[in-house]
Design a protein around this motif. Sequence first.
Motif, PDB file in Angstrom:
ATOM      1  N   ALA A 111       0.822  -1.209   0.000  1.00 11.24           N
ATOM      2  CA  ALA A 111       0.000   0.000   0.000  1.00 11.24           C
ATOM      3  C   ALA A 111       0.858   1.262   0.000  1.00 11.24           C
ATOM      4  CB  ALA A 111      -0.935  -0.010   1.208  1.00 11.24           C
ATOM      5  N   ASP A 112       1.865   1.309   0.872  1.00  8.18           N
ATOM      6  CA  ASP A 112       2.692   2.520   0.993  1.00  8.18           C
ATOM      7  C   ASP A 112       3.481   2.804  -0.277  1.00  8.18           C
ATOM      8  OD1 ASP A 112       1.767   2.732   3.562  1.00  8.18           O
ATOM      9  OD2 ASP A 112       3.603   1.973   4.521  1.00  8.18           O
ATOM     10  N   GLN A 113       3.918   1.741  -0.956  1.00  9.11           N
ATOM     11  CA  GLN A 113       4.743   1.907  -2.151  1.00  9.11           C
ATOM     12  C   GLN A 113       3.917   1.890  -3.448  1.00  9.11           C
ATOM     13  OE1 GLN A 113       7.969  -0.987  -1.972  1.00  9.11           O
ATOM     14  NE2 GLN A 113       8.171  -0.669   0.242  1.00  9.11           N
ATOM     15  N   ASN A 114       2.603   1.817  -3.305  1.00 12.38           N
ATOM     16  CA  ASN A 114       1.707   1.903  -4.461  1.00 12.38           C
ATOM     17  C   ASN A 114       2.026   0.832  -5.511  1.00 12.38           C
ATOM     18  OD1 ASN A 114      -0.583   3.420  -5.260  1.00 12.38           O
ATOM     19  ND2 ASN A 114       0.607   4.424  -6.866  1.00 12.38           N
ATOM     20  N   LEU A 115       2.223  -0.411  -5.038  1.00 14.00           N
ATOM     21  CA  LEU A 115       2.646  -1.483  -5.932  1.00 14.00           C
ATOM     22  C   LEU A 115       1.498  -2.162  -6.667  1.00 14.00           C
ATOM     23  CD1 LEU A 115       5.307  -3.243  -3.655  1.00 14.00           C
ATOM     24  CD2 LEU A 115       5.698  -1.563  -5.471  1.00 14.00           C
ATOM     25  N   LEU A 116       0.294  -2.108  -6.109  1.00 14.53           N
ATOM     26  CA  LEU A 116      -0.804  -2.887  -6.671  1.00 14.53           C
ATOM     27  C   LEU A 116      -1.344  -2.360  -8.000  1.00 14.53           C
ATOM     28  CD1 LEU A 116      -2.614  -5.359  -6.281  1.00 14.53           C
ATOM     29  CD2 LEU A 116      -4.194  -3.911  -4.972  1.00 14.53           C
ATOM     30  N   PRO A 117      -1.473  -1.046  -8.216  1.00 10.56           N
ATOM     31  CA  PRO A 117      -2.098  -0.592  -9.466  1.00 10.56           C
ATOM     32  C   PRO A 117      -1.470  -1.164 -10.730  1.00 10.56           C
ATOM     33  CG  PRO A 117      -1.990   1.231  -7.933  1.00 10.56           C
ATOM     34  CD  PRO A 117      -1.223   0.098  -7.303  1.00 10.56           C
ATOM     35  N   ALA A 118      -0.142  -1.227 -10.805  1.00 13.54           N
ATOM     36  CA  ALA A 118       0.494  -1.776 -12.004  1.00 13.54           C
ATOM     37  C   ALA A 118       0.167  -3.256 -12.170  1.00 13.54           C
ATOM     38  CB  ALA A 118       2.006  -1.572 -11.936  1.00 13.54           C
ATOM     39  N   ARG A 119       0.070  -3.981 -11.073  1.00 20.29           N
ATOM     40  CA  ARG A 119      -0.261  -5.398 -11.139  1.00 20.29           C
ATOM     41  C   ARG A 119      -1.702  -5.596 -11.596  1.00 20.29           C
ATOM     42  NH1 ARG A 119       2.605  -6.914  -5.285  1.00 20.29           N
ATOM     43  NH2 ARG A 119       4.732  -6.324  -5.927  1.00 20.29           N
ATOM     44  N   LEU A 120      -2.588  -4.728 -11.145  1.00 23.61           N
ATOM     45  CA  LEU A 120      -3.975  -4.797 -11.590  1.00 23.61           C
ATOM     46  C   LEU A 120      -4.087  -4.452 -13.071  1.00 23.61           C
ATOM     47  CD1 LEU A 120      -5.604  -2.997  -8.532  1.00 23.61           C
ATOM     48  CD2 LEU A 120      -5.915  -5.405  -9.107  1.00 23.61           C
ATOM     49  N   ALA A 121      -3.366  -3.434 -13.506  1.00 24.86           N
ATOM     50  CA  ALA A 121      -3.436  -3.010 -14.904  1.00 24.86           C
ATOM     51  C   ALA A 121      -2.941  -4.105 -15.839  1.00 24.86           C
ATOM     52  CB  ALA A 121      -2.614  -1.736 -15.097  1.00 24.86           C
ATOM     53  N   ALA A 122      -1.985  -4.888 -15.363  1.00 24.67           N
ATOM     54  CA  ALA A 122      -1.417  -5.949 -16.207  1.00 24.67           C
ATOM     55  C   ALA A 122      -2.311  -7.175 -16.293  1.00 24.67           C
ATOM     56  CB  ALA A 122      -0.047  -6.352 -15.673  1.00 24.67           C
ATOM     57  N   THR A 123      -3.261  -7.328 -15.368  1.00 26.07           N
ATOM     58  CA  THR A 123      -4.024  -8.577 -15.281  1.00 26.07           C
ATOM     59  C   THR A 123      -5.535  -8.401 -15.329  1.00 26.07           C
ATOM     60  OG1 THR A 123      -3.903  -8.441 -12.854  1.00 26.07           O
ATOM     61  CG2 THR A 123      -2.182  -9.708 -13.971  1.00 26.07           C
ATOM     62  N   LEU A 124      -6.055  -7.225 -14.979  1.00 22.96           N
ATOM     63  CA  LEU A 124      -7.481  -6.901 -15.072  1.00 22.96           C
ATOM     64  C   LEU A 124      -8.388  -7.936 -14.409  1.00 22.96           C
ATOM     65  CD1 LEU A 124      -7.611  -5.598 -18.756  1.00 22.96           C
ATOM     66  CD2 LEU A 124      -7.442  -4.246 -16.661  1.00 22.96           C
ATOM     67  N   PRO A 125      -8.220  -8.204 -13.105  1.00 25.04           N
ATOM     68  CA  PRO A 125      -9.074  -9.198 -12.449  1.00 25.04           C
ATOM     69  C   PRO A 125     -10.500  -8.716 -12.248  1.00 25.04           C
ATOM     70  CG  PRO A 125      -7.678  -8.118 -10.841  1.00 25.04           C
ATOM     71  CD  PRO A 125      -7.217  -7.625 -12.188  1.00 25.04           C
ATOM     72  N   ASP A 126     -11.403  -9.677 -12.192  1.00 24.89           N
ATOM     73  CA  ASP A 126     -12.796  -9.432 -11.814  1.00 24.89           C
ATOM     74  C   ASP A 126     -13.027  -9.744 -10.338  1.00 24.89           C
ATOM     75  OD1 ASP A 126     -13.786  -9.025 -14.617  1.00 24.89           O
ATOM     76  OD2 ASP A 126     -13.116 -11.100 -14.794  1.00 24.89           O
ATOM     77  N   ILE A 127     -12.257 -10.695  -9.811  1.00 26.40           N
ATOM     78  CA  ILE A 127     -12.360 -11.137  -8.421  1.00 26.40           C
ATOM     79  C   ILE A 127     -10.955 -11.173  -7.836  1.00 26.40           C
ATOM     80  CG2 ILE A 127     -13.032 -13.019  -6.866  1.00 26.40           C
ATOM     81  CD1 ILE A 127     -14.980 -13.981  -9.023  1.00 26.40           C
ATOM     82  N   VAL A 128     -10.817 -10.702  -6.603  1.00 24.89           N
ATOM     83  CA  VAL A 128      -9.559 -10.829  -5.876  1.00 24.89           C
ATOM     84  C   VAL A 128      -9.791 -11.730  -4.670  1.00 24.89           C
ATOM     85  CG1 VAL A 128      -7.822  -9.634  -4.480  1.00 24.89           C
ATOM     86  CG2 VAL A 128      -8.606  -8.624  -6.626  1.00 24.89           C
ATOM     87  N   VAL A 129      -8.926 -12.724  -4.518  1.00 29.57           N
ATOM     88  CA  VAL A 129      -8.948 -13.645  -3.390  1.00 29.57           C
ATOM     89  C   VAL A 129      -7.703 -13.335  -2.560  1.00 29.57           C
ATOM     90  CG1 VAL A 129      -8.793 -16.080  -2.745  1.00 29.57           C
ATOM     91  CG2 VAL A 129     -10.219 -15.400  -4.684  1.00 29.57           C
ATOM     92  N   MET A 130      -7.875 -12.743  -1.397  1.00 30.67           N
ATOM     93  CA  MET A 130      -6.752 -12.142  -0.664  1.00 30.67           C
ATOM     94  C   MET A 130      -6.520 -12.783   0.699  1.00 30.67           C
ATOM     95  SD  MET A 130      -6.026  -8.089   0.063  1.00 30.67           S
ATOM     96  CE  MET A 130      -6.946  -7.796   1.585  1.00 30.67           C
ATOM     97  N   HIS A 131      -5.340 -13.357   0.878  1.00 30.40           N
ATOM     98  CA  HIS A 131      -4.842 -13.786   2.194  1.00 30.40           C
ATOM     99  C   HIS A 131      -3.541 -13.032   2.391  1.00 30.40           C
ATOM    100  CE1 HIS A 131      -2.882 -16.160   5.301  1.00 30.40           C
ATOM    101  NE2 HIS A 131      -4.038 -16.778   5.547  1.00 30.40           N
ATOM    102  N   PHE A 132      -3.590 -11.922   3.109  1.00 33.36           N
ATOM    103  CA  PHE A 132      -2.463 -10.987   3.109  1.00 33.36           C
ATOM    104  C   PHE A 132      -2.349 -10.352   4.495  1.00 33.36           C
ATOM    105  CE2 PHE A 132      -0.479  -8.026  -0.363  1.00 33.36           C
ATOM    106  CZ  PHE A 132       0.790  -8.349   0.098  1.00 33.36           C
TER     107      PHE A 132
END
Length: 373
Positions: A111-132
Motif C-alpha cells: 500500500a505505501d509503495q503503491n505497488l498494486l495498481p500496475a499489477r492490476l493493470a497488467a491482469t485486469l481481475p474481476d475477483i480478488v482472493v486475498m490472504h495478506f
Amino acid sequence: MRSTHHAPSRNASLRAIPVLGLLAALLLSVGGPLAPRATAADTTARAVRIMPLGDSITGSPGCWRAVLWNRLQSTGYTDIDLVGTLSHQGCGQAHDGDNEGHGGERVTDVADQNLLPARLAATLPDIVVMHFGTNDVWSDIAPDRILAAYSRLVEQMRASNPDMKILVARLIPMNPGSCTACAQRVVDFNARIPDWAGATSTDRSPVAVVDQWTGFSTATDTYDGVHPNASGDDKIAARWYPALTALLDGGTPGDPGDPGDPGGGQPSCSASFRAPSVWQGGYQGEVTVTNTSASPVAGWTVTVVPADGARLTQLWGGTLTTAADGTATVTNATWNGTLAPGASTTFGFIASTPATAGTPSATVNCTARAASS
C-alpha cells in the motif's frame, strides 16, 4: 461451463443486424456483475479473471491454488482464468499457476509503495482472493495500520474495476518458533476483519470474509508453524471454494463480515497451551480460549490432558474438575465466559510432575455454549 456469456460470432452478427445494431449489441453484452470488460482490441467475452493476492502463503508455492483450481475445473467451473504477474512456483499437479503472491511482502508496504495498481493493470481481475498480512503481523505492525493498507488496496482494486468482487481471509494461525507472540497477534488481528469488511463492502463491489483460521492447526497443517503443508493446502482450498463459486454463480458468499464458519452459526472455540514457568517437580500452565466462530460464546469448557503423568493442583480463571486418570475439565468463571467473535481469555494453573517428566505439554480441547434463547 458456468459464469460466463459467449457473444455471437462476428460473421453471424453482421448477417443478422446492421452496423449500428451490432455496436448496440456489443455494448449490451458487457452488462452483469462479472461480465468481461471490452477493449478496442477485445470485443468477445472472456473468462472470469481471479487474482490470488498475498505473500508466500499464496505464492511460494501456494499449492492451495492448485487444489482449488482443479476442484473448480472438476465441478464445471472451467471458464475461469487465474491471473497475476507471477507464474508457476512449484506444486506437483497441473493448474493455472498465475498469481500475485509475493514471498516476504507486507501488505502495508504494498500500500505505501503503491505497488498494486500496475499489477492490476497488467491482469485486469474481476475477483480478488486475498490472504495478506502474515508478515505484517509477524513484524508486530498494529492492526489499525494493516487495515488501513487493506482499505487502500480495495480503493485501488475499485479504481481498476468498479465492479470488483473481493474475498478477504481471516488469516491462518501462525506459531513460528522465533515469534512466541505471533499466535495471539493473529487472533487479535482476525477479530478486527469482520467489522472492517462490513464497513468497506458495497452493493456494487462486495467484500466478504472467508474464515481460514477456524479448524486450521499449525501443528498438523503447516510444516514450519506458518506455511501450509498438503493438509493445510486442502483446508485453505476448501474454505475458498464455496465463497468463490457463489460469486461465479452470480450470488454472494454471505453477508459482509461473515467468516463463513461451518456449523450453521453455532459458536465454537479453540484452546492453546503454554508453560510460562517450569521448575523441578512442576510448572505453571496457561490456556488461551478463543471464540473461533461468528457467533457470541456464552460459556466454554476446556479439557486439559497433561503429559508425563502431570496433575493440575491449583487453578485460577475457571472451575476445575479432575478425573481419576488426571484429565482436567475446566469451565469458565462468571467473568470470562462471554466471548465476542474472535475474542480470547485465559486461565492458569499449577501442575505437579514426576521427577522423570520432560518438557511440559498438554492436549487441550474446547467446546462452546450458545446464549440461551
